[in-house]
Design a protein around this motif. Structure first.
Motif, mmCIF file in Angstrom:
data_model
loop_
_atom_site.group_PDB
_atom_site.id
_atom_site.type_symbol
_atom_site.label_atom_id
_atom_site.label_comp_id
_atom_site.label_asym_id
_atom_site.label_seq_id
_atom_site.Cartn_x
_atom_site.Cartn_y
_atom_site.Cartn_z
ATOM 1 N N ARG A 170 1.949 -12.941 -8.688
ATOM 2 C CA ARG A 170 2.819 -13.278 -9.820
ATOM 3 C C ARG A 170 1.930 -13.583 -11.021
ATOM 4 N N ILE A 171 2.239 -12.924 -12.137
ATOM 5 C CA ILE A 171 1.524 -13.169 -13.390
ATOM 6 C C ILE A 171 2.577 -13.273 -14.485
ATOM 7 N N GLY A 172 2.589 -14.394 -15.187
ATOM 8 C CA GLY A 172 3.549 -14.573 -16.277
ATOM 9 C C GLY A 172 4.992 -14.443 -15.830
ATOM 10 N N GLY A 173 5.299 -14.876 -14.609
ATOM 11 C CA GLY A 173 6.656 -14.835 -14.107
ATOM 12 C C GLY A 173 7.092 -13.479 -13.573
ATOM 13 N N ARG A 174 6.204 -12.491 -13.564
ATOM 14 C CA ARG A 174 6.540 -11.150 -13.062
ATOM 15 C C ARG A 174 5.734 -10.841 -11.811
ATOM 16 N N THR A 175 6.341 -10.051 -10.937
ATOM 17 C CA THR A 175 5.606 -9.558 -9.773
ATOM 18 C C THR A 175 4.700 -8.420 -10.233
ATOM 19 N N VAL A 176 3.439 -8.500 -9.839
ATOM 20 C CA VAL A 176 2.446 -7.491 -10.203
ATOM 21 C C VAL A 176 1.886 -6.903 -8.916
ATOM 22 N N HIS A 177 1.921 -5.574 -8.818
ATOM 23 C CA HIS A 177 1.402 -4.857 -7.652
ATOM 24 C C HIS A 177 -0.085 -4.594 -7.861
ATOM 25 N N MET A 178 -0.897 -5.090 -6.937
ATOM 26 C CA MET A 178 -2.351 -4.928 -7.017
ATOM 27 C C MET A 178 -2.737 -3.619 -6.324
ATOM 28 N N LEU A 179 -3.312 -2.676 -7.088
ATOM 29 C CA LEU A 179 -3.679 -1.368 -6.554
ATOM 30 C C LEU A 179 -5.153 -1.282 -6.212
ATOM 31 N N SER A 180 -5.447 -0.505 -5.192
ATOM 32 C CA SER A 180 -6.819 -0.165 -4.848
ATOM 33 C C SER A 180 -7.141 1.169 -5.511
ATOM 34 N N VAL A 181 -8.118 1.186 -6.391
ATOM 35 C CA VAL A 181 -8.503 2.411 -7.091
ATOM 36 C C VAL A 181 -9.003 3.458 -6.095
ATOM 37 N N GLU A 182 -9.728 3.017 -5.080
ATOM 38 C CA GLU A 182 -10.304 3.936 -4.098
ATOM 39 C C GLU A 182 -9.234 4.629 -3.253
ATOM 40 N N LYS A 183 -8.069 4.026 -3.122
ATOM 41 C CA LYS A 183 -7.021 4.580 -2.260
ATOM 42 C C LYS A 183 -5.882 5.248 -3.034
ATOM 43 N N LEU A 184 -6.046 5.442 -4.337
ATOM 44 C CA LEU A 184 -4.971 6.024 -5.138
ATOM 45 C C LEU A 184 -4.560 7.410 -4.646
ATOM 46 N N LEU A 185 -5.527 8.196 -4.241
ATOM 47 C CA LEU A 185 -5.256 9.573 -3.834
ATOM 48 C C LEU A 185 -5.646 9.804 -2.384
ATOM 49 N N LEU A 186 -4.900 10.672 -1.740
ATOM 50 C CA LEU A 186 -5.259 11.124 -0.404
ATOM 51 C C LEU A 186 -6.410 12.119 -0.524
ATOM 52 N N GLU A 187 -7.140 12.334 0.549
ATOM 53 C CA GLU A 187 -8.290 13.242 0.514
ATOM 54 C C GLU A 187 -7.888 14.650 0.068
ATOM 55 N N GLU A 188 -6.760 15.146 0.543
ATOM 56 C CA GLU A 188 -6.289 16.484 0.148
ATOM 57 C C GLU A 188 -5.960 16.522 -1.353
ATOM 58 N N GLU A 189 -5.389 15.432 -1.874
ATOM 59 C CA GLU A 189 -5.092 15.363 -3.306
ATOM 60 C C GLU A 189 -6.390 15.365 -4.118
ATOM 61 N N ARG A 190 -7.382 14.615 -3.654
ATOM 62 C CA ARG A 190 -8.690 14.593 -4.331
ATOM 63 C C ARG A 190 -9.314 15.981 -4.364
#
Length: 171
Positions: free
Chosen positions: A129-149
């Motif tokens: 929670r940041i400033g009263g909002r739910t914030v989704h924490m992303l992993s940059v390394e996992k953004l794409l699947l290997e086939e997408e990369r």
């Protein structure tokens, strides 16, 4: 207390941004720069989650559209959208965001794990929670699947060749 224990307690610096009405964050040390949305090239055959390519100083940088990648419903990106150019992805990559809200600190203990059914392509590390909002924490390394990369790397090589040919023809 040891130096290692002090580092573990240190809050994480993150960049908060919005995509399709949801708030997300990525580690600030993964961000190279934030740009206003420029004109992108759109070669034929690009996957729907790829918005196009940015010419960043002669380098073809793929621009990922996370709203499409995560199948989010919400307002489309507009002329005031931002590109978040990532630093630590192995190859250059930019994220299309509706708005980059700014940098902040997140205490590690405030990030709560989420269920698998809500995993945004398995790249969600947790929510906070940041400033009263739910914030989704992303992993940059996992953004794409290997086939997408792999597919993006092929398209990026073709776009880089196109940029090289344009540069040579203008000389």
């Amino acid at each position: 207390m040891t130096g290692r224990a002090l580092m573990a307690d240190k809050p994480q610096q993150v960049l908060v941004f919005e995509i399709a009405g949801d708030s997300f964050a990525i580690p600030l040390d993964a961000v190279r720069e934030i740009l206003p949305l420029p004109l992108l090239s759109h070669p034929p055959g690009i996957p729907s989650f790829l918005e196009g390519f940015l010419n960043l100083g002669g380098q073809a940088v793929p621009v990922l559209n996370p709203a499409r990648l995560f199948r989010l419903q919400g307002p489309a990106s507009g002329p005031y959208s931002h590109l978040i150019v990532l630093e630590k992805t192995g190859t250059p990559l930019a994220l299309l965001a509706d708005r980059a809200a700014g940098a902040t600190e997140v205490p590690k203990e405030s990030v709560m794990p989420v269920g698998q059914s809500f995993s945004f392509n398995d790249c969600l590390e947790g929510d906070t929670r940041i400033g009263g909002r739910t914030v989704h924490m992303l992993s940059v390394e996992k953004l794409l699947l290997e086939e997408e990369r792999r597919r993006i790397a092929e398209l990026q090589a073709m776009e880089q060749e196109r940029l090289r040919e344009l540069e040579e023809s203008s000389q």
